[in-house]
Design a protein around this motif. Structure first.
Motif, PDB file in Angstrom:
ATOM      1  N   ILE B  38       1.094  -1.324   0.075  1.00 24.83           N
ATOM      2  CA  ILE B  38      -0.399  -0.008   0.170  1.00 24.83           C
ATOM      3  C   ILE B  38       0.959   1.509   0.079  1.00 24.83           C
ATOM      4  CG2 ILE B  38       0.169   0.543   2.063  1.00 24.83           C
ATOM      5  CD1 ILE B  38      -3.381   0.154   1.858  1.00 24.83           C
ATOM      6  N   GLY B  39       2.353   0.870  -0.150  1.00 28.12           N
ATOM      7  CA  GLY B  39       3.186   2.415   0.154  1.00 28.12           C
ATOM      8  C   GLY B  39       3.589   2.356  -1.309  1.00 28.12           C
ATOM      9  N   LEU B  40       3.130   2.097  -2.290  1.00 33.47           N
ATOM     10  CA  LEU B  40       4.035   2.760  -3.700  1.00 33.47           C
ATOM     11  C   LEU B  40       3.588   3.922  -3.940  1.00 33.47           C
ATOM     12  CD1 LEU B  40       1.615   0.433  -5.958  1.00 33.47           C
ATOM     13  CD2 LEU B  40       3.330   0.500  -5.114  1.00 33.47           C
ATOM     14  N   GLU B  41       2.014   4.516  -3.227  1.00 33.83           N
ATOM     15  CA  GLU B  41       2.438   6.385  -2.728  1.00 33.83           C
ATOM     16  C   GLU B  41       3.690   6.973  -1.621  1.00 33.83           C
ATOM     17  OE1 GLU B  41       0.081   7.945  -4.298  1.00 33.83           O
ATOM     18  OE2 GLU B  41      -0.221  10.425  -2.319  1.00 33.83           O
ATOM     19  N   GLY B  42       3.653   6.624  -1.016  1.00 32.45           N
ATOM     20  CA  GLY B  42       5.220   7.282  -0.617  1.00 32.45           C
ATOM     21  C   GLY B  42       6.631   6.718  -1.057  1.00 32.45           C
ATOM     22  N   LYS B  43       6.624   5.647  -1.785  1.00 37.13           N
ATOM     23  CA  LYS B  43       7.871   5.317  -2.366  1.00 37.13           C
ATOM     24  C   LYS B  43       7.863   6.348  -3.572  1.00 37.13           C
ATOM     25  CE  LYS B  43       7.401   1.110  -2.497  1.00 37.13           C
ATOM     26  NZ  LYS B  43       6.448   0.211  -1.770  1.00 37.13           N
ATOM     27  N   MET B  44       7.139   6.670  -4.147  1.00 35.92           N
ATOM     28  CA  MET B  44       6.336   7.596  -5.163  1.00 35.92           C
ATOM     29  C   MET B  44       7.626   8.540  -5.432  1.00 35.92           C
ATOM     30  SD  MET B  44       3.861   7.159  -8.426  1.00 35.92           S
ATOM     31  CE  MET B  44       2.801   6.734  -7.587  1.00 35.92           C
ATOM     32  N   LEU B  45       6.522   9.128  -3.600  1.00 39.77           N
ATOM     33  CA  LEU B  45       7.011  10.322  -3.206  1.00 39.77           C
ATOM     34  C   LEU B  45       8.176  11.107  -2.585  1.00 39.77           C
ATOM     35  CD1 LEU B  45       4.850  13.782  -2.985  1.00 39.77           C
ATOM     36  CD2 LEU B  45       4.693  12.327  -0.860  1.00 39.77           C
ATOM     37  N   ALA B  46       9.086   9.445  -2.601  1.00 40.29           N
ATOM     38  CA  ALA B  46      10.085  10.016  -1.987  1.00 40.29           C
ATOM     39  C   ALA B  46      10.899   9.655  -2.816  1.00 40.29           C
ATOM     40  CB  ALA B  46      10.431   8.520  -0.852  1.00 40.29           C
ATOM     41  N   GLY B  47      10.504   9.237  -4.429  1.00 40.80           N
ATOM     42  CA  GLY B  47      11.373   8.750  -5.172  1.00 40.80           C
ATOM     43  C   GLY B  47      11.764  10.849  -5.918  1.00 40.80           C
ATOM     44  N   ALA B  48      10.401  11.431  -6.016  1.00 36.89           N
ATOM     45  CA  ALA B  48       9.867  12.156  -6.918  1.00 36.89           C
ATOM     46  C   ALA B  48      11.017  13.551  -5.838  1.00 36.89           C
ATOM     47  CB  ALA B  48       8.271  12.935  -6.835  1.00 36.89           C
ATOM     48  N   PHE B  49      10.686  13.478  -4.155  1.00 44.30           N
ATOM     49  CA  PHE B  49      12.040  14.407  -4.046  1.00 44.30           C
ATOM     50  C   PHE B  49      12.658  14.160  -4.765  1.00 44.30           C
ATOM     51  CE2 PHE B  49      14.452  15.114  -0.279  1.00 44.30           C
ATOM     52  CZ  PHE B  49      13.660  16.604  -0.322  1.00 44.30           C
ATOM     53  N   HIS B  79      10.296  -1.904   3.495  1.00 42.75           N
ATOM     54  CA  HIS B  79       9.282  -2.810   4.271  1.00 42.75           C
ATOM     55  C   HIS B  79       9.466  -4.113   3.711  1.00 42.75           C
ATOM     56  CE1 HIS B  79       4.696  -3.322   3.126  1.00 42.75           C
ATOM     57  NE2 HIS B  79       4.915  -4.226   1.655  1.00 42.75           N
ATOM     58  N   ALA B  80      10.175  -4.811   3.342  1.00 43.60           N
ATOM     59  CA  ALA B  80      10.507  -5.381   2.891  1.00 43.60           C
ATOM     60  C   ALA B  80      11.231  -6.622   4.321  1.00 43.60           C
ATOM     61  CB  ALA B  80      12.054  -6.378   2.009  1.00 43.60           C
ATOM     62  N   PHE B  81      11.728  -5.812   5.359  1.00 45.87           N
ATOM     63  CA  PHE B  81      12.601  -6.292   5.592  1.00 45.87           C
ATOM     64  C   PHE B  81      11.285  -6.416   7.500  1.00 45.87           C
ATOM     65  CE2 PHE B  81      13.717  -5.931  10.365  1.00 45.87           C
ATOM     66  CZ  PHE B  81      15.070  -5.804  10.291  1.00 45.87           C
ATOM     67  N   ALA B  82      10.423  -5.369   7.561  1.00 42.19           N
ATOM     68  CA  ALA B  82       9.440  -5.799   7.937  1.00 42.19           C
ATOM     69  C   ALA B  82       8.470  -6.329   7.735  1.00 42.19           C
ATOM     70  CB  ALA B  82       8.044  -4.181   7.958  1.00 42.19           C
ATOM     71  N   SER B  83       8.607  -6.957   6.296  1.00 43.78           N
ATOM     72  CA  SER B  83       6.978  -7.839   6.164  1.00 43.78           C
ATOM     73  C   SER B  83       7.745  -9.326   5.851  1.00 43.78           C
ATOM     74  CB  SER B  83       6.053  -7.132   5.172  1.00 43.78           C
ATOM     75  OG  SER B  83       6.876  -6.884   3.740  1.00 43.78           O
ATOM     76  N   ILE B  84       8.798  -9.696   5.258  1.00 37.64           N
ATOM     77  CA  ILE B  84       9.561 -10.923   5.382  1.00 37.64           C
ATOM     78  C   ILE B  84      10.212 -10.824   6.165  1.00 37.64           C
ATOM     79  CG2 ILE B  84      10.911 -11.871   3.100  1.00 37.64           C
ATOM     80  CD1 ILE B  84       9.835 -10.104   1.363  1.00 37.64           C
ATOM     81  N   SER B  93       3.037  -1.273   7.944  1.00 40.62           N
ATOM     82  CA  SER B  93       4.099  -1.282   7.088  1.00 40.62           C
ATOM     83  C   SER B  93       4.183  -0.917   6.214  1.00 40.62           C
ATOM     84  CB  SER B  93       4.552  -2.148   6.546  1.00 40.62           C
ATOM     85  OG  SER B  93       5.768  -2.005   5.509  1.00 40.62           O
ATOM     86  N   GLY B  94       3.038  -0.376   4.968  1.00 33.69           N
ATOM     87  CA  GLY B  94       2.524   0.253   3.789  1.00 33.69           C
ATOM     88  C   GLY B  94       2.632   1.881   4.059  1.00 33.69           C
ATOM     89  N   VAL B  95       1.645   1.514   5.307  1.00 28.43           N
ATOM     90  CA  VAL B  95       1.008   2.373   5.515  1.00 28.43           C
ATOM     91  C   VAL B  95       1.822   3.990   6.069  1.00 28.43           C
ATOM     92  CG1 VAL B  95      -0.648   3.905   7.400  1.00 28.43           C
ATOM     93  CG2 VAL B  95      -1.441   2.035   6.302  1.00 28.43           C
TER      94      VAL B  95
END
Lengths: 525, 322
Positions: B38-49, B79-84, B93-95
């Motif tokens: 659900i964290g696509l948004e956050g990753k995209m935002l971080a990437g944009a910044f 996210h991988a560390f938290a969920s895997i 984790s995504g939120v």
């Protein structure tokens, strides 16, 4: 041969030798100093009750778990099995109790998974197809390589599991409770395949809790109890009674003692019941039968032929499409407005098939589960509050009466063994003095000692004049308990037989083969 | 409506679909492996910044792209560390990643550049600029096909072509390679993968990192190609719409493309409809038009798409059990 020992097949060399394997999960010692020798080219049975540590031991051998201590020797060579990959490399294949198949993959995709032979599939898949065909011919195990797994009957799914192991070059094949999901005919076919594998020099380890299978097919048998191997015998030199006693640690009664039934008036009457599942498929098709007071009607059949839905509809959990169910002279609104709570009030008790999903809330304390569904009875209430003292008193009484162990009503239900969990459900449903008792899979995942107790209680209930409908996929159990046996196939009652009808005859009905010679639908052989 | 207008709307559809497509394909890799994101948004935002900041500091769009991928993959790793690895709840984790990205980009933006959370406006040489395809000018006047080639197909930046090239590539990877077979298997039944002698965790880590990479590219597109700077919260829910498109497309690459184009089209049409008065309706309220993609998302996800069956093991951490 001295001591009545017979010559075993194979060259006598050891395929597997376990020395001092121990494994603990927290405080639970699942395996304790296991010593086991399996001779090459034989079928070696491992028998024991649920929770005796059979599956744990095999999981260690297959690299799923790591042993805390001890050594594994494969073909005389000390081998460290760190993961399943290492087990496969050592020539070990395993057919798990719950198949390790990807449901929406084809047979071929499942077979090559993990053994793809190259990063791009196209080239590998052609070779795999040829090899699979060769294996199928060699072992007479045919299955369409392009079929989707979830569309195959379980018997064929199991065949895919075996092919998967052979495709990886397995020389030692472990099968964990392989017959639980099979019809008698399918089980026989499986045994023929195992026999053939043995003749080709493969070593087979068969894990089961069914004594009959051990006697039918194995060369040697090891008995496990409470994490230890308590005995290893040549199968020809032992018998069912001895093995049962070794498993349980005391003498057990394998037969159910029951007198003549004295059926009274009809208490439960099912008329033309038709049920469709969520996909609109008719799963119960125009089923009618009666259950009288003081008799047990057993429903036999391979899992998935509508028995579960039938039980759910009668108990008010599932809506029926059409038809009628009459409880104690009055119809229940089986197509609409009935709910399980209402039916419970009217004297219908239900021991659901799956105690984990329907019968119990596992994180609850034992005493909470022992009144679940009856928690709004005035004796458990104190105004709007639960009367905790009364509930615990009641739970303690049931624990005593049903010999539930450990006798602690404050213990989390998940921490009881399968047999004791089942006793909690049975105590709850039987002690309300119902008119009609529905019981689904009374001894699934229950150990031999508890089975004996549960069967005795069911017969007692019958003799008290309850009308009992029993659904079980264990044919032996249905035949032992029921006064009349209905066989279900593809949602219909394929026939009614007496419980002493030969197993083969019932087996044919279970496979959908009726007297007029109509064959089984579906793809199973 | 004039033909030229149609071409214009479709052209902006393509440009508006691109970040959705990149993010949705990113989600496809992760979710096919059984890790909901659900964290696509956050990753995209971080990437944009990261892209906006790096491109303005070093004056190169490529520096921006590298920074974007790095930032997004770092969050993916969390996210991988938290969920895997520690088997936490994937939604939580995504939120968390979304919140961290929203807060951190604004905070760092303000303290580094002092422009209210924005990054400095990028000069042309620090941006990805439109690419003129060969012969575009020449065929411009050919009736019908000319404008399509010149106006619609040619003249996009690198990211647009990359995003649409990723569609068949993703299909090929997922359905025609060993990695894809294992990826699909681990999302359906990780125990089957484990017993086949393949490591479940490393497989899922790889999938989540690919997801991080593509989200980073989507972010870089927003701040260094589509726009010329990073603005606070500039993803504006695109990550969630991409997630909706992914579900709508039932986790299939080609369907994902069509779903993203549909959302992009609604967005483009919405912009076009602003201030236009339609017969029988009158002036279309701006707010309603802007809300269209979101309304459609709700309708689609409310079950008008038939049953979308997610990967069976999705959202469930893998533990060895008896």
């Amino acid at each position: 041969m001295e001591n009545g020992e017979t010559e075993l097949p194979g060259d006598g060399a050891l395929a597997i030798e376990l020395k001092g394997i121990s494994k603990a999960f927290g405080p639970v010692q699942a395996n304790k100093d296991i010593r086991l020798a399996v001779k090459r080219g034989t079928i070696h049975g491992i028998i024991g009750e649920n929770g005796a540590g059979k599956s744990t031991l095999m999981s260690i051998l297959y690299g799923f778990y790591q042993a805390d201590s001890g050594d594994i020797y494969i073909n005389g060579k000390k081998t460290r099995i760190a993961d399943s990959d290492a087990a496969i490399a050592a020539g070990i294949g395993m057919v798990h109790q719950h198949f390790m198949l990807v449901q929406n993959f084809t047979v071929l995709e499942n077979v090559i998974l993990g053994a793809e032979n190259g990063a791009i599939l196209n080239s590998a898949i052609g070779k795999a197809r040829t090899e699979l065909k060769r294996l199928e011919d060699a072992y007479d195990m045919h299955v369409d390589p392009d079929a989707i797994i979830e569309e195959l009957p379980v018997g064929l799914q199991q065949r895919v599991e075996i092919l998967k192991a052979l495709y990886r070059g397995a020389e030692i094949l472990i099968l964990d409770e392989p017959t639980g999901v099979l019809t008698p005919a399918e089980a026989d076919h499986l045994f023929r395949i195992l026999q053939q594998l043995k003749e080709q020099g493969k070593t087979v380890i068969l894990i089961t809790h069914k004594l009959r299978e051990i006697m039918a097919i194995t060369d040697e048998v090891s008995v496990m109890r409470r994490g230890e191997i308590v005995a290893t015998r040549q199968t020809a030199a032992t018998n069912v009674e001895e093995l049962a006693e070794l498993m349980v640690g005391r003498h057990v009664l394998l037969r159910v003692d029951k007198g003549q039934s004295h059926p009274g008036e009809v208490k439960l009457s099912v008329r033309n019941l038709t049920i469709r599942d969520s996909r609109g498929v008719t799963v119960v098709d125009d089923v009618s039968f009666d259950v009288r007071a003081g008799e047990i009607v057993g429903i036999a059949g391979v899992a998935g032929n509508g028995q579960s839905q039938l039980l759910e509809a009668i108990s008010g959990i599932r809506k029926a499409r059409s038809g009628q169910v009459i409880l104690d002279g009055e119809p229940i609104g089986v197509t609409g407005e009935c709910d399980p709570g209402m039916l419970r009030e009217r004297g219908l008790a239900h021991v659901p098939e799956d105690r984990h999903h329907m019968g119990l809330v596992l994180p609850f304390e034992e005493n909470e589960n022992s009144i679940l569904g009856y928690h709004d009875k005035s004796k458990f209430l104190n105004g709007p509050m639960l009367n905790i003292d009364a509930i615990r008193q009641d739970a303690k009484a049931k624990i005593e009466q049903y010999d539930i162990r450990p006798p602690d009503c404050r213990l989390k239900t998940a921490n009881f063994s399968g047999g004791n969990q089942q006793k909690i459900v049975l105590a709850r449903e039987m002690e309300v003095d119902p008119v009609v008792l529905l019981i689904g899979q009374p001894t699934r995942g229950v150990d031999v000692g508890a089975i004996e107790f549960i069967h005795k209680r069911i017969i007692e209930m019958r003799d008290q004049g309850k009308a009992i409908l029993l659904v079980s996929v264990e044919l032996d159990e249905v035949r032992a308990l029921a006064d009349r046996v209905l066989v279900m196939f593809a949602g219909k009652v394929a026939g009614e037989v007496a419980p002493d009808t030969p197993e083969g005859e019932i087996g044919l009905l279970m496979a959908g083969i009726t007297q007029d010679g109509a064959g089984r639908k579906g793809k199973a052989a | 409506m004039e033909f030229a207008t149609v071409i214009q709307i479709l052209d902006s559809t393509v440009r508006l679909s691109t970040p959705l497509l990149l993010a949705a394909l990113a989600g496809l890799y992760s979710e096919r492996s059984g890790v909901f994101d659900i964290g696509l948004e956050g990753k995209m935002l971080a990437g944009a910044f990261a892209a906006g900041a790096a491109a303005s500091v070093w004056g190169s769009p490529w520096a921006g792209l590298v920074a974007a991928i790095g930032a997004s993959m770092a969050l993916a790793l969390v996210h991988a560390f938290a969920s895997i690895t520690v088997r936490g709840n994937q939604i939580v984790s995504g939120v968390a990643i979304n919140f961290v990205a929203a807060g951190l980009t604004a905070l760092l933006g303000q303290s580094w550049f002092g422009q209210g959370g924005r990054t400095p406006s990028l000069p042309t040489e620090a941006r990805f600029t439109p690419i003129e395809l060969p012969g575009a000018a020449a065929v411009k006047d050919v009736p019908f096909l000319g404008p399509i080639y010149e106006g619609l197909i040619s003249g996009h930046n690198l990211f647009v072509y990359f995003a649409f090239a990723m569609v068949p590539l993703t299909w090929w990877v997922v359905f025609r390679t060993r990695f894809g077979l294992r990826l699909r298997a681990v999302g359906e039944n990780p125990a089957a993968v484990d017993t086949a002698g393949i490591g479940v965790q490393s497989l899922r880590y790889r999938a989540v990192l690919i997801c991080g990479m593509l989200c980073g590219v989507a972010g870089a597109y927003l701040s260094t190609a589509f726009n010329a700077q990073f603005v606070q919260n500039m993803t504006a829910g695109k990550g969630f719409i991409a997630l909706a498109a992914l579900i709508f497309a039932k986790w299939k690459p080609l369907n994902v493309m069509w779903a993203c184009l549909l959302f992009g089209f609604l967005d483009a049409a919405g912009i076009r409809l602003q201030g236009v008065s339609l017969p029988a309706i009158g002036q279309v309220p701006v707010q309603l038009v802007q809300a269209l993609p979101y309304i459609l998302t709700v309708i689609l996800l409310a079950g008008f798409i038939g049953k979308a069956v997610p990967p069976r093991a999705g959202g469930v951490p893998y533990t060895k059990e008896r």
